[in-house]
Motif scaffolding. Structure first.
Motif, PDB file in Angstrom:
ATOM      1  N   ALA A 192       0.832  -1.209   0.000  1.00  0.00           N
ATOM      2  CA  ALA A 192       0.000   0.000   0.000  1.00  0.00           C
ATOM      3  C   ALA A 192       0.859   1.248   0.000  1.00  0.00           C
ATOM      4  O   ALA A 192       0.536   2.235  -0.684  1.00  0.00           O
ATOM      5  CB  ALA A 192      -0.936  -0.024   1.204  1.00  0.00           C
ATOM      6  N   TYR A 193       1.948   1.217   0.732  1.00  0.00           N
ATOM      7  CA  TYR A 193       2.806   2.406   0.811  1.00  0.00           C
ATOM      8  C   TYR A 193       3.527   2.652  -0.511  1.00  0.00           C
ATOM      9  O   TYR A 193       3.679   3.799  -0.938  1.00  0.00           O
ATOM     10  CB  TYR A 193       3.823   2.235   1.941  1.00  0.00           C
ATOM     11  N   THR A 194       3.967   1.607  -1.173  1.00  0.00           N
ATOM     12  CA  THR A 194       4.742   1.771  -2.406  1.00  0.00           C
ATOM     13  C   THR A 194       3.841   2.011  -3.618  1.00  0.00           C
ATOM     14  O   THR A 194       4.137   2.861  -4.466  1.00  0.00           O
ATOM     15  CB  THR A 194       5.608   0.537  -2.647  1.00  0.00           C
ATOM     16  N   GLU A 195       2.731   1.302  -3.711  1.00  0.00           N
ATOM     17  CA  GLU A 195       1.876   1.411  -4.891  1.00  0.00           C
ATOM     18  C   GLU A 195       1.113   2.731  -4.938  1.00  0.00           C
ATOM     19  O   GLU A 195       0.802   3.236  -6.021  1.00  0.00           O
ATOM     20  CB  GLU A 195       0.882   0.241  -4.931  1.00  0.00           C
ATOM     21  N   SER A 196       0.775   3.272  -3.786  1.00  0.00           N
ATOM     22  CA  SER A 196       0.001   4.518  -3.773  1.00  0.00           C
ATOM     23  C   SER A 196       0.877   5.764  -3.712  1.00  0.00           C
ATOM     24  O   SER A 196       0.361   6.884  -3.854  1.00  0.00           O
ATOM     25  CB  SER A 196      -0.951   4.525  -2.569  1.00  0.00           C
ATOM     26  N   SER A 219      -4.664   9.508  -2.025  1.00  0.00           N
ATOM     27  CA  SER A 219      -3.791   8.398  -2.406  1.00  0.00           C
ATOM     28  C   SER A 219      -4.506   7.061  -2.336  1.00  0.00           C
ATOM     29  O   SER A 219      -4.104   6.110  -3.003  1.00  0.00           O
ATOM     30  CB  SER A 219      -2.550   8.369  -1.505  1.00  0.00           C
ATOM     31  N   LEU A 220      -5.564   6.979  -1.521  1.00  0.00           N
ATOM     32  CA  LEU A 220      -6.301   5.727  -1.439  1.00  0.00           C
ATOM     33  C   LEU A 220      -6.973   5.384  -2.756  1.00  0.00           C
ATOM     34  O   LEU A 220      -7.228   4.211  -3.044  1.00  0.00           O
ATOM     35  CB  LEU A 220      -7.359   5.806  -0.321  1.00  0.00           C
ATOM     36  N   ASN A 221      -7.269   6.405  -3.555  1.00  0.00           N
ATOM     37  CA  ASN A 221      -7.895   6.146  -4.849  1.00  0.00           C
ATOM     38  C   ASN A 221      -6.941   5.427  -5.790  1.00  0.00           C
ATOM     39  O   ASN A 221      -7.379   4.759  -6.732  1.00  0.00           O
ATOM     40  CB  ASN A 221      -8.361   7.464  -5.468  1.00  0.00           C
ATOM     41  N   ASN A 222      -5.633   5.541  -5.544  1.00  0.00           N
ATOM     42  CA  ASN A 222      -4.655   4.851  -6.389  1.00  0.00           C
ATOM     43  C   ASN A 222      -4.626   3.357  -6.131  1.00  0.00           C
ATOM     44  O   ASN A 222      -4.044   2.608  -6.922  1.00  0.00           O
ATOM     45  CB  ASN A 222      -3.261   5.428  -6.165  1.00  0.00           C
ATOM     46  N   LEU A 223      -5.210   2.930  -5.023  1.00  0.00           N
ATOM     47  CA  LEU A 223      -5.238   1.500  -4.695  1.00  0.00           C
ATOM     48  C   LEU A 223      -6.453   0.789  -5.270  1.00  0.00           C
ATOM     49  O   LEU A 223      -6.605  -0.414  -5.084  1.00  0.00           O
ATOM     50  CB  LEU A 223      -5.217   1.318  -3.168  1.00  0.00           C
TER      51      LEU A 223
END
Length: 309
Positions: free
Chosen positions: A83-87, A261-265
């Motif tokens: 979650a930290y890297t992908e977003s 940033s949660l939308n990027n997940l």
């Protein structure tokens, strides 16, 4: 003749009052009910967070097959790393700090000035001024979206303040809006808190020759530390969790705050809700940390004035 008989305690021991006889006092039954009710309410508020933490530690395949309330077979922190890297949370965390920290400081600074003028300085219309700031919180923010959008597009800024050369698509737009909507609530709270302070303190300072600035900065403001700390905790939480203003007034995705940033997940065709839960927990950690650091002052600010003496 009657002789006075006195009983003295041995040397080194003081006389102790006699203990009351009878059965020990039992706590009231109402306290048990209050504890049960408060425990149930606390569990209800913590249940979504605990469920998110529990889901973030389990693989999605396991929860999809057995459900989220099943017994886990494997627990790991892999989703937190993903979650930290992908977003790209590191960049968004920095954007949020750039918006939240100045907004909280400016809000409390301006609110303290206005609250002192309303509560401690004899000016005409102080009550009407306080009602004006309080009424500002009753206005729905969505009503001002279109006027502010058009206004920010027409306000020019130098290149070193905004890449877009306007107030729109800059951190300044979000900071100004947050300050404008939060300062009224802080003025209301601080003004009512300052009214409870003893007037004799300021009167003694005036006799000693203290000016208005000394009365505010060196006398009143230190006494308001619990209230300011409680407001700082609330304001940081509210501004940190804000998503509406940044979404409207910032078009550059690299400037968006952490909530975006949660939308990027979320995938286009599939969403791993366990990964999304891990990202939500990471986003919530700074607000929890701020509350833990200011917990003592926050509780003191809420309980001041609840008892006399």
């Amino acid at each position: 003749m009657t002789a006075d008989i006195r009983v003295t305690a041995p040397a080194g021991e003081s006389a102790r009052p006699a203990r009351q006889s009878g059965p020990p006092r039992r706590p009231r039954r109402g306290r048990y009910g209050a504890h049960i009710f408060l425990s149930a309410v606390s569990l209800a508020f913590l249940a979504p967070l605990l469920l998110a933490v529990y889901a973030s530690l389990r693989p999605y395949e396991e929860t999809a097959q057995h459900g989220y309330f099943s017994f886990p077979k494997k627990l790991s922190f892999d989703y937190y790393r993903a979650a930290y890297t992908e977003s790209g949370m590191g960049k968004y965390f920095m954007n949020t700090l750039i918006i939240a920290v100045p907004a909280v400081i400016v809000t409390l600074f301006l609110a303290a000035f206005v609250a002192f003028a309303v509560a401690r300085v004899n000016i005409r219309g102080s009550l009407a001024l306080l009602m004006f700031f309080t009424a500002g919180n009753l206005l729905p923010p969505q009503v001002l979206v279109t006027p502010l959008y058009v206004l920010f597009l027409n306000i020019d800024l130098p290149w070193w303040m905004s890449d877009s050369m306007t107030l729109y698509d800059s951190y300044w737009a979000v900071i100004i809006v947050n300050v404008g909507f939060q300062v009224g609530f802080c003025v209301f709270v601080l003004a009512n808190f300052m009214r409870t302070l003893p007037k004799e303190i300021l009167e003694a300072a005036i006799v000693d020759g203290a000016g208005v600035w000394t009365q505010f900065w060196r006398i009143t403001l230190p006494l308001c530390r619990p209230a300011v700390a409680a407001l700082a905790t609330l304001e940081f939480t509210w501004i940190y969790n804000d998503f509406l203003w940044a979404l409207i007034f910032i078009s550059n995705p690299d400037k968006l705050p952490i909530t975006s940033s949660l939308n990027n997940l979320r995938g286009q065709f599939f969403t791993d809700y366990n990964l999304l839960a891990a990202g939500s927990v990471l986003v919530a950690l700074p607000t929890i940390l701020v509350f833990l650091l200011l917990q003592r002052h926050f509780i003191a600010g809420l309980t001041l004035g609840s008892s006399k003496g």
